[in-house]
Scaffold this motif. Structure first.
Motif, PDB file in Angstrom:
ATOM      1  N   VAL A 116     -10.973   3.376  10.730  1.00 31.95           N
ATOM      2  CA  VAL A 116     -10.973   1.923  10.542  1.00 31.95           C
ATOM      3  C   VAL A 116     -12.252   1.329  11.128  1.00 31.95           C
ATOM      4  N   SER A 132      -8.628  -7.206   5.044  1.00 31.36           N
ATOM      5  CA  SER A 132      -7.785  -6.721   3.946  1.00 31.36           C
ATOM      6  C   SER A 132      -8.457  -6.811   2.582  1.00 31.36           C
ATOM      7  N   LYS A 149       0.777  -1.243   0.000  1.00 27.67           N
ATOM      8  CA  LYS A 149       0.000   0.000   0.000  1.00 27.67           C
ATOM      9  C   LYS A 149       0.814   1.302   0.000  1.00 27.67           C
ATOM     10  N   PHE A 159     -15.419  -1.646   5.892  1.00 32.03           N
ATOM     11  CA  PHE A 159     -14.720  -0.531   5.260  1.00 32.03           C
ATOM     12  C   PHE A 159     -15.692   0.564   4.815  1.00 32.03           C
ATOM     13  N   ILE A 169      -6.812   8.358  10.483  1.00 28.32           N
ATOM     14  CA  ILE A 169      -7.183   7.092   9.855  1.00 28.32           C
ATOM     15  C   ILE A 169      -8.479   6.577  10.471  1.00 28.32           C
ATOM     16  N   ALA A 172      -8.556   3.999  -0.521  1.00 23.55           N
ATOM     17  CA  ALA A 172      -7.799   2.767  -0.319  1.00 23.55           C
ATOM     18  C   ALA A 172      -7.420   2.087  -1.624  1.00 23.55           C
ATOM     19  N   TYR A 173      -8.230   2.251  -2.666  1.00 27.96           N
ATOM     20  CA  TYR A 173      -7.936   1.506  -3.894  1.00 27.96           C
ATOM     21  C   TYR A 173      -8.446   2.155  -5.161  1.00 27.96           C
ATOM     22  N   ALA A 215      -7.620   8.933   5.600  1.00 31.96           N
ATOM     23  CA  ALA A 215      -7.903   7.703   4.867  1.00 31.96           C
ATOM     24  C   ALA A 215      -8.850   6.833   5.669  1.00 31.96           C
ATOM     25  N   HIS A 263      -4.151  -0.146   4.310  1.00 33.67           N
ATOM     26  CA  HIS A 263      -4.079   1.166   3.667  1.00 33.67           C
ATOM     27  C   HIS A 263      -3.888   2.252   4.722  1.00 33.67           C
ATOM     28  N   GLY A 264      -4.610   2.136   5.813  1.00 34.09           N
ATOM     29  CA  GLY A 264      -4.447   3.111   6.889  1.00 34.09           C
ATOM     30  C   GLY A 264      -3.039   3.114   7.442  1.00 34.09           C
ATOM     31  N   SER A 286      -9.897   2.738   5.987  1.00 40.51           N
ATOM     32  CA  SER A 286      -9.151   1.522   5.671  1.00 40.51           C
ATOM     33  C   SER A 286      -9.591   0.370   6.537  1.00 40.51           C
TER      34      SER A 286
END
Length: 303
Positions: free
Chosen positions: A93, A222, A48, A119, A91, A140-141, A68, A74-75, A70
């Motif tokens: 989560v 994940s 990441k 997420f 972050i 994240a993506y 972010a 990613h976080g 995550s």
């Protein structure tokens, strides 16, 4: 190349931009014809940071704060980037995030906001702060610089292993998959591997577009994207990526084998691609196959 796909030129530019900020991770031979790209040895324990550094460093001016959402990796990567560049970081989560990952995020000086079932809930919770002036929200993506940055893994891998017949990679939201597919651009076939309990890319292929998908199982923290990202999906489809699902039992077995055979302490997601190879879900006979071990952020206590 359309506006919704990533190509080699994008990835080469990302590689130049993040040089000196990420590790060139090694490749080892796991068995005859099967090599492992050890991206779990990357800073922050996963691939990441590649996309996170590329996103921050491609901005026209330095952000005042990073935000972010995550499932964990990613976080942790964004927290690492914020710490490395001296930028305050928040972050978000979900409750399912691994305690190991949450502790590591805090250890890099980021402020952690934890809550919600998945997420998607964490992403929703991050929206208000992400919209504040001076804040850079790093998805994240799903974003051009994120996917291009992740593609630098394939740029490295081809230099290390120029004669691969197949590349196998686990998929969550599709950022890494898109980056790898964008680099190889159908020159080398790429197979996407997902847990049966987290089939976001598999379902998107069946529907012809990203659609909501189930999230569950051992790798949900994940690989538990509720919908695959547009950039990764479009790039993967353009490159002809195929999809394989593996059960949680195969992932657990692969994780144990990676520890027993080569002393790799992976997280479940990190063992998913190898699970497809060792279980026979992908035929690797008479081929040289590159398998991405994408993350290692888990407690080794249950190995």
């Amino acid at each position: 190349m359309s506006a919704s796909t990533i190509g080699p030129a994008d990835i080469e530019a990302a590689a130049a931009r993040i040089a000196g900020h990420v590790r060139r991770t090694p490749v080892i031979e796991a068995s005859a014809g099967v090599v492992l790209k050890l991206e779990l040895l990357q800073h922050a324990g996963s691939f990441k940071p590649r996309g996170a550094f590329n996103t921050v460093l491609s901005q026209p001016s330095r952000p005042e704060r990073l935000v972010a959402a995550s499932g964990g990796n990613h976080g942790l990567a964004v927290a690492h980037v914020g710490h490395a560049l001296g930028i305050p970081t928040d972050i978000f989560v979900p409750d399912i995030a691994s305690p190991v990952k949450v502790a590591a995020i805090r250890g890099r000086g980021a402020t952690v906001h934890q809550g919600g079932a998945n997420f998607a809930a964490a992403f929703e919770a991050s929206a208000e702060l992400a919209a504040a002036p001076g804040v850079l929200a790093i998805h994240a993506y799903d974003g051009h610089p994120t996917v291009a940055g992740q593609g630098t893994l394939a740029w490295e891998l081809e230099d290390q292993e120029p004669d691969l017949d197949l590349v196998v990679v686990a998929v969550g939201g599709g950022g890494l998959l898109g980056g790898i597919a964008g680099w190889y651009a159908a020159r080398v076939p790429v197979v996407a591997v997902e847990p049966s309990a987290c089939p976001a890319f598999h379902d998107a292929l069946a529907a012809g577009q990203p659609v909501p998908a189930a999230v569950g199982g051992v790798a949900a923290d994940s690989l538990g994207a509720s919908q695959v990202g547009e950039w990764g999906f479009a790039t993967a489809v353009a490159a002809g990526v195929t999809s394989v699902l593996v059960p949680d039992e195969a992932i657990v077995a692969a994780r144990h084998e990676l520890w027993a055979s080569v002393r790799l302490a992976t997280e479940p997601a990190g063992a998913a691609a190898y699970a497809a190879v060792r279980s026979g879900a992908i035929d690797v006979s008479r081929r040289r196959v590159g398998v991405v071990v994408c993350g290692g952020n888990a407690s080794p206590a249950d190995l």
